[in-house]
Design a protein around this motif. Structure first.
Motif, PDB file in Angstrom:
ATOM      1  N   ALA A 138       6.391  -7.389  -4.036  1.00 45.20           N
ATOM      2  CA  ALA A 138       6.533  -8.253  -2.856  1.00 45.20           C
ATOM      3  C   ALA A 138       5.344  -8.139  -1.911  1.00 45.20           C
ATOM      4  O   ALA A 138       5.114  -9.045  -1.103  1.00 45.20           O
ATOM      5  N   ASP A 139       4.561  -7.062  -2.010  1.00 47.13           N
ATOM      6  CA  ASP A 139       3.425  -6.855  -1.094  1.00 47.13           C
ATOM      7  C   ASP A 139       2.095  -7.309  -1.669  1.00 47.13           C
ATOM      8  O   ASP A 139       1.099  -7.354  -0.946  1.00 47.13           O
ATOM      9  N   LEU A 140       2.059  -7.651  -2.964  1.00 44.98           N
ATOM     10  CA  LEU A 140       0.777  -7.931  -3.610  1.00 44.98           C
ATOM     11  C   LEU A 140       0.050  -9.115  -2.990  1.00 44.98           C
ATOM     12  O   LEU A 140      -1.181  -9.109  -2.863  1.00 44.98           O
ATOM     13  N   ARG A 141       0.788 -10.130  -2.585  1.00 46.21           N
ATOM     14  CA  ARG A 141       0.135 -11.326  -2.054  1.00 46.21           C
ATOM     15  C   ARG A 141      -0.465 -11.105  -0.665  1.00 46.21           C
ATOM     16  O   ARG A 141      -1.248 -11.927  -0.175  1.00 46.21           O
ATOM     17  N   TYR A 142      -0.107 -10.009  -0.013  1.00 49.73           N
ATOM     18  CA  TYR A 142      -0.562  -9.777   1.361  1.00 49.73           C
ATOM     19  C   TYR A 142      -1.573  -8.638   1.478  1.00 49.73           C
ATOM     20  O   TYR A 142      -2.003  -8.329   2.586  1.00 49.73           O
ATOM     21  N   VAL A 143      -1.937  -8.002   0.375  1.00 51.61           N
ATOM     22  CA  VAL A 143      -2.722  -6.764   0.465  1.00 51.61           C
ATOM     23  C   VAL A 143      -4.104  -6.979   1.086  1.00 51.61           C
ATOM     24  O   VAL A 143      -4.682  -6.044   1.637  1.00 51.61           O
ATOM     25  N   ALA A 192      -1.940   4.941   7.324  1.00 49.82           N
ATOM     26  CA  ALA A 192      -2.382   3.657   6.781  1.00 49.82           C
ATOM     27  C   ALA A 192      -2.739   2.703   7.913  1.00 49.82           C
ATOM     28  O   ALA A 192      -2.019   2.587   8.897  1.00 49.82           O
ATOM     29  N   THR A 193      -3.893   2.030   7.785  1.00 49.72           N
ATOM     30  CA  THR A 193      -4.351   1.081   8.813  1.00 49.72           C
ATOM     31  C   THR A 193      -4.215  -0.364   8.363  1.00 49.72           C
ATOM     32  O   THR A 193      -4.204  -1.270   9.196  1.00 49.72           O
ATOM     33  N   GLY A 194      -4.126  -0.606   7.060  1.00 53.69           N
ATOM     34  CA  GLY A 194      -4.037  -1.981   6.572  1.00 53.69           C
ATOM     35  C   GLY A 194      -5.360  -2.725   6.625  1.00 53.69           C
ATOM     36  O   GLY A 194      -5.389  -3.950   6.446  1.00 53.69           O
ATOM     37  N   MET A 195      -6.474  -2.011   6.846  1.00 57.20           N
ATOM     38  CA  MET A 195      -7.777  -2.661   6.969  1.00 57.20           C
ATOM     39  C   MET A 195      -8.677  -2.444   5.754  1.00 57.20           C
ATOM     40  O   MET A 195      -9.650  -3.179   5.564  1.00 57.20           O
ATOM     41  N   GLY A 196      -8.374  -1.447   4.931  1.00 56.11           N
ATOM     42  CA  GLY A 196      -9.274  -1.103   3.827  1.00 56.11           C
ATOM     43  C   GLY A 196      -9.522  -2.250   2.870  1.00 56.11           C
ATOM     44  O   GLY A 196     -10.674  -2.656   2.641  1.00 56.11           O
ATOM     45  N   LEU A 197      -8.469  -2.811   2.291  1.00 54.76           N
ATOM     46  CA  LEU A 197      -8.635  -3.888   1.316  1.00 54.76           C
ATOM     47  C   LEU A 197      -9.118  -5.175   1.965  1.00 54.76           C
ATOM     48  O   LEU A 197      -9.805  -5.979   1.330  1.00 54.76           O
ATOM     49  N   TYR A 198      -8.763  -5.374   3.231  1.00 52.29           N
ATOM     50  CA  TYR A 198      -9.283  -6.549   3.946  1.00 52.29           C
ATOM     51  C   TYR A 198     -10.799  -6.470   4.047  1.00 52.29           C
ATOM     52  O   TYR A 198     -11.518  -7.457   3.811  1.00 52.29           O
ATOM     53  N   LEU A 199     -11.322  -5.294   4.392  1.00 51.76           N
ATOM     54  CA  LEU A 199     -12.767  -5.121   4.494  1.00 51.76           C
ATOM     55  C   LEU A 199     -13.426  -5.243   3.127  1.00 51.76           C
ATOM     56  O   LEU A 199     -14.536  -5.774   3.006  1.00 51.76           O
ATOM     57  N   VAL A 200     -12.754  -4.765   2.091  1.00 55.38           N
ATOM     58  CA  VAL A 200     -13.283  -4.902   0.723  1.00 55.38           C
ATOM     59  C   VAL A 200     -13.426  -6.376   0.366  1.00 55.38           C
ATOM     60  O   VAL A 200     -14.476  -6.824  -0.121  1.00 55.38           O
ATOM     61  N   LYS A 201     -12.388  -7.144   0.603  1.00 54.97           N
ATOM     62  CA  LYS A 201     -12.388  -8.568   0.286  1.00 54.97           C
ATOM     63  C   LYS A 201     -13.451  -9.309   1.099  1.00 54.97           C
ATOM     64  O   LYS A 201     -14.219 -10.124   0.556  1.00 54.97           O
ATOM     65  N   GLN A 224      -4.760  -9.053   3.551  1.00 52.47           N
ATOM     66  CA  GLN A 224      -4.657  -9.497   4.940  1.00 52.47           C
ATOM     67  C   GLN A 224      -4.887  -8.319   5.882  1.00 52.47           C
ATOM     68  O   GLN A 224      -4.461  -7.201   5.595  1.00 52.47           O
ATOM     69  N   PRO A 225      -5.563  -8.557   7.030  1.00 57.02           N
ATOM     70  CA  PRO A 225      -5.845  -7.443   7.943  1.00 57.02           C
ATOM     71  C   PRO A 225      -4.579  -6.882   8.571  1.00 57.02           C
ATOM     72  O   PRO A 225      -3.642  -7.617   8.887  1.00 57.02           O
ATOM     73  N   PHE A 226      -4.537  -5.566   8.697  1.00 56.48           N
ATOM     74  CA  PHE A 226      -3.473  -4.800   9.356  1.00 56.48           C
ATOM     75  C   PHE A 226      -2.143  -4.832   8.597  1.00 56.48           C
ATOM     76  O   PHE A 226      -1.137  -4.384   9.123  1.00 56.48           O
ATOM     77  N   TYR A 227      -2.143  -5.342   7.377  1.00 59.13           N
ATOM     78  CA  TYR A 227      -0.887  -5.347   6.607  1.00 59.13           C
ATOM     79  C   TYR A 227      -0.788  -4.042   5.823  1.00 59.13           C
ATOM     80  O   TYR A 227      -1.648  -3.730   5.000  1.00 59.13           O
ATOM     81  N   THR A 228       0.230  -3.272   6.087  1.00 55.76           N
ATOM     82  CA  THR A 228       0.397  -1.978   5.419  1.00 55.76           C
ATOM     83  C   THR A 228       1.491  -1.995   4.361  1.00 55.76           C
ATOM     84  O   THR A 228       1.485  -1.167   3.446  1.00 55.76           O
ATOM     85  N   GLY A 229       2.463  -2.902   4.468  1.00 58.12           N
ATOM     86  CA  GLY A 229       3.500  -3.029   3.452  1.00 58.12           C
ATOM     87  C   GLY A 229       4.438  -1.836   3.395  1.00 58.12           C
ATOM     88  O   GLY A 229       4.510  -1.006   4.306  1.00 58.12           O
ATOM     89  N   ALA A 230       5.145  -1.743   2.281  1.00 55.59           N
ATOM     90  CA  ALA A 230       6.135  -0.682   2.116  1.00 55.59           C
ATOM     91  C   ALA A 230       5.480   0.696   2.062  1.00 55.59           C
ATOM     92  O   ALA A 230       5.994   1.672   2.606  1.00 55.59           O
ATOM     93  N   ASN A 231       4.309   0.786   1.408  1.00 58.07           N
ATOM     94  CA  ASN A 231       3.628   2.086   1.327  1.00 58.07           C
ATOM     95  C   ASN A 231       3.152   2.563   2.692  1.00 58.07           C
ATOM     96  O   ASN A 231       3.088   3.767   2.954  1.00 58.07           O
ATOM     97  N   GLY A 232       2.819   1.635   3.568  1.00 60.71           N
ATOM     98  CA  GLY A 232       2.362   2.016   4.894  1.00 60.71           C
ATOM     99  C   GLY A 232       3.441   2.667   5.726  1.00 60.71           C
ATOM    100  O   GLY A 232       3.142   3.424   6.661  1.00 60.71           O
ATOM    101  N   LEU A 252      -6.915  -7.764  -7.618  1.00 59.33           N
ATOM    102  CA  LEU A 252      -6.100  -6.544  -7.596  1.00 59.33           C
ATOM    103  C   LEU A 252      -4.849  -6.753  -8.424  1.00 59.33           C
ATOM    104  O   LEU A 252      -4.187  -7.789  -8.320  1.00 59.33           O
ATOM    105  N   GLN A 253      -4.555  -5.753  -9.240  1.00 58.62           N
ATOM    106  CA  GLN A 253      -3.308  -5.728 -10.013  1.00 58.62           C
ATOM    107  C   GLN A 253      -2.642  -4.382  -9.793  1.00 58.62           C
ATOM    108  O   GLN A 253      -3.323  -3.349  -9.725  1.00 58.62           O
ATOM    109  N   SER A 254      -1.323  -4.389  -9.678  1.00 55.36           N
ATOM    110  CA  SER A 254      -0.629  -3.139  -9.430  1.00 55.36           C
ATOM    111  C   SER A 254       0.808  -3.235  -9.912  1.00 55.36           C
ATOM    112  O   SER A 254       1.426  -4.307  -9.861  1.00 55.36           O
ATOM    113  N   VAL A 255       1.304  -2.101 -10.388  1.00 52.59           N
ATOM    114  CA  VAL A 255       2.701  -1.977 -10.793  1.00 52.59           C
ATOM    115  C   VAL A 255       3.263  -0.773 -10.047  1.00 52.59           C
ATOM    116  O   VAL A 255       2.702   0.333 -10.114  1.00 52.59           O
ATOM    117  N   GLU A 256       4.336  -0.981  -9.330  1.00 56.81           N
ATOM    118  CA  GLU A 256       4.919   0.090  -8.534  1.00 56.81           C
ATOM    119  C   GLU A 256       5.328   1.261  -9.427  1.00 56.81           C
ATOM    120  O   GLU A 256       6.017   1.088 -10.433  1.00 56.81           O
TER     121      GLU A 256
END
Length: 359
Positions: free
Chosen positions: A288-293, A309-318, A295-303, A330-334
């Motif tokens: 459920a969080d994959l589509r938002y990873v 967790a800041t939710g900025m790492g992958l946003y800065l990567v993108k 986005q800035p400041f989105y931490t999701g369930a793991n956050g 990005l691909q991930s399986v919980e």
């Protein structure tokens, strides 16, 4: 354009037609009452003569308004700047002049607001940059205190202090890089870079973290050297953000103790691009969080389970990858792990230039 003009004048056409019809009807009643014979062609000629001024008026009015209509139509069809769209200078009628003046006022008001917002943004960037640089001095002092604590036998305290200092230093560097993204064009330098050397440098830079988080990095590549076209500093930055994410989420815990895991960096050379794959076997990301990873400041369930967790790492990567002309997936399986792939295209013009230099 013609249809819009006729629709604007439909009321005039209807009223004019009604007036002509009324005159013809009165004339018909008059000649009927007088028992006077009037040929049909004369009635048609009279009707046409009455409609002639209307047609002449519409033709002249359309030719007068046509430049304005065309200018508006061209600007609506194009994707030009707002300034070009609002600064119309082809008004011919008083109505068009009023509309043109309204456009000008809207544009100048918008321009002033935009300039004011730009000044606020630059002030914010200067403030953030200055603040981040000022924090470098206290960090250096803290690092000196770590050495003194080590000498007094308080190694555990020094290690905890070093860990927190490292996190603070990383956060400040992230703040600086985020501020510099807005001036990316002035802070980037595209050149030929040997990507395996960069990845080895990133791995070696985090020797202590690999041990602490019980992650074992491994670089896989069939070739001994692979050159890509990128900015070395920004590419290291985005790779570093992926690695730091792996430190947080790339290993699993059992009864509060970390289970050793593997972090794979695989480089694959394709015909038109180079793939750099970062793969961990950690906790993964819920579907459920994959589509938002990204986005800035989105931490999701793991956050929620990782308070840092800041939710900025992958946003800065993108963002950094897009500015460099690269692509990120990005691909991930919980419960199984996460894979981040950076695709670096091979520009044909660059390959031709490189071949010419080797002749």
């Amino acid at each position: 354009m013609k249809r819009a003009f006729l629709l604007d004048h439909i009321r005039l056409i209807l009223f004019w037609g009604f007036s002509i019809g009324l005159v013809v009807a009165m004339l018909w009643l008059y000649i009927t009452a007088r028992h006077v014979y009037l040929p049909g062609p004369i009635l048609l000629y009279t009707t046409g003569l009455g409609l002639f001024p209307l047609g002449l008026y519409l033709a002249v009015e359309y030719l007068l308004r046509r430049p304005f209509y065309r200018a508006v139509q061209v600007r609506l069809a194009s994707e030009g700047e707002l300034a070009e769209a609002l600064t119309l200078n082809v008004a011919r009628t008083q109505e068009q002049r009023v509309v043109q003046e309204l456009f000008h006022r809207y544009y100048y008001s918008f321009e002033q607001d935009l300039r004011r917002l730009e000044e606020q943004r630059k002030f914010y960037e200067r403030f953030v940059t200055r603040f981040a640089h000022q924090m470098k001095t206290p960090l250096t002092v803290i690092q000196l205190l770590e050495g003194e604590l080590q000498g007094t036998g308080q190694g555990d305290v020094a290690e905890s202090l070093r860990e927190e200092r490292t996190r603070l230093d990383q956060s400040i560097n992230m703040m600086l890089q985020t501020a510099r993204l807005n001036e990316f064009a002035f802070d980037s330098r595209m050149e030929s870079v040997e990507i395996l050397a960069l990845l080895r440098g990133i791995v070696n830079e985090h020797k202590t973290e690999w041990i602490r988080y019980r992650l074992f990095p491994k670089i896989e590549c069939e070739a001994t050297e692979i050159f890509v076209r990128t900015d070395a500093k920004w590419f290291v930055f985005l790779c570093d953000q992926i690695v730091r994410n792996a430190f947080q989420y790339g290993s699993k815990s059992v009864d509060g103790a970390r289970v050793p895991g593997t972090f794979l960096l695989r480089v694959t050379q394709r015909e038109e691009e180079v793939e750099v794959e970062f793969q961990d076997t950690g906790i993964g990301i819920p579907a459920a969080d994959l589509r938002y990873v990204f986005q800035p400041f989105y931490t999701g369930a793991n956050g929620r389970t990782h308070s840092r967790a800041t939710g900025m790492g992958l946003y800065l990567v993108k963002t950094a990858a897009e500015r460099l002309g690269h692509r990120v997936e990005l691909q991930s399986v919980e419960g199984e792990g996460t894979t981040v792939v950076v695709y670096l295209a091979k520009p044909q013009y660059y390959e031709v230039a490189m071949n010419m230099t080797t002749l």
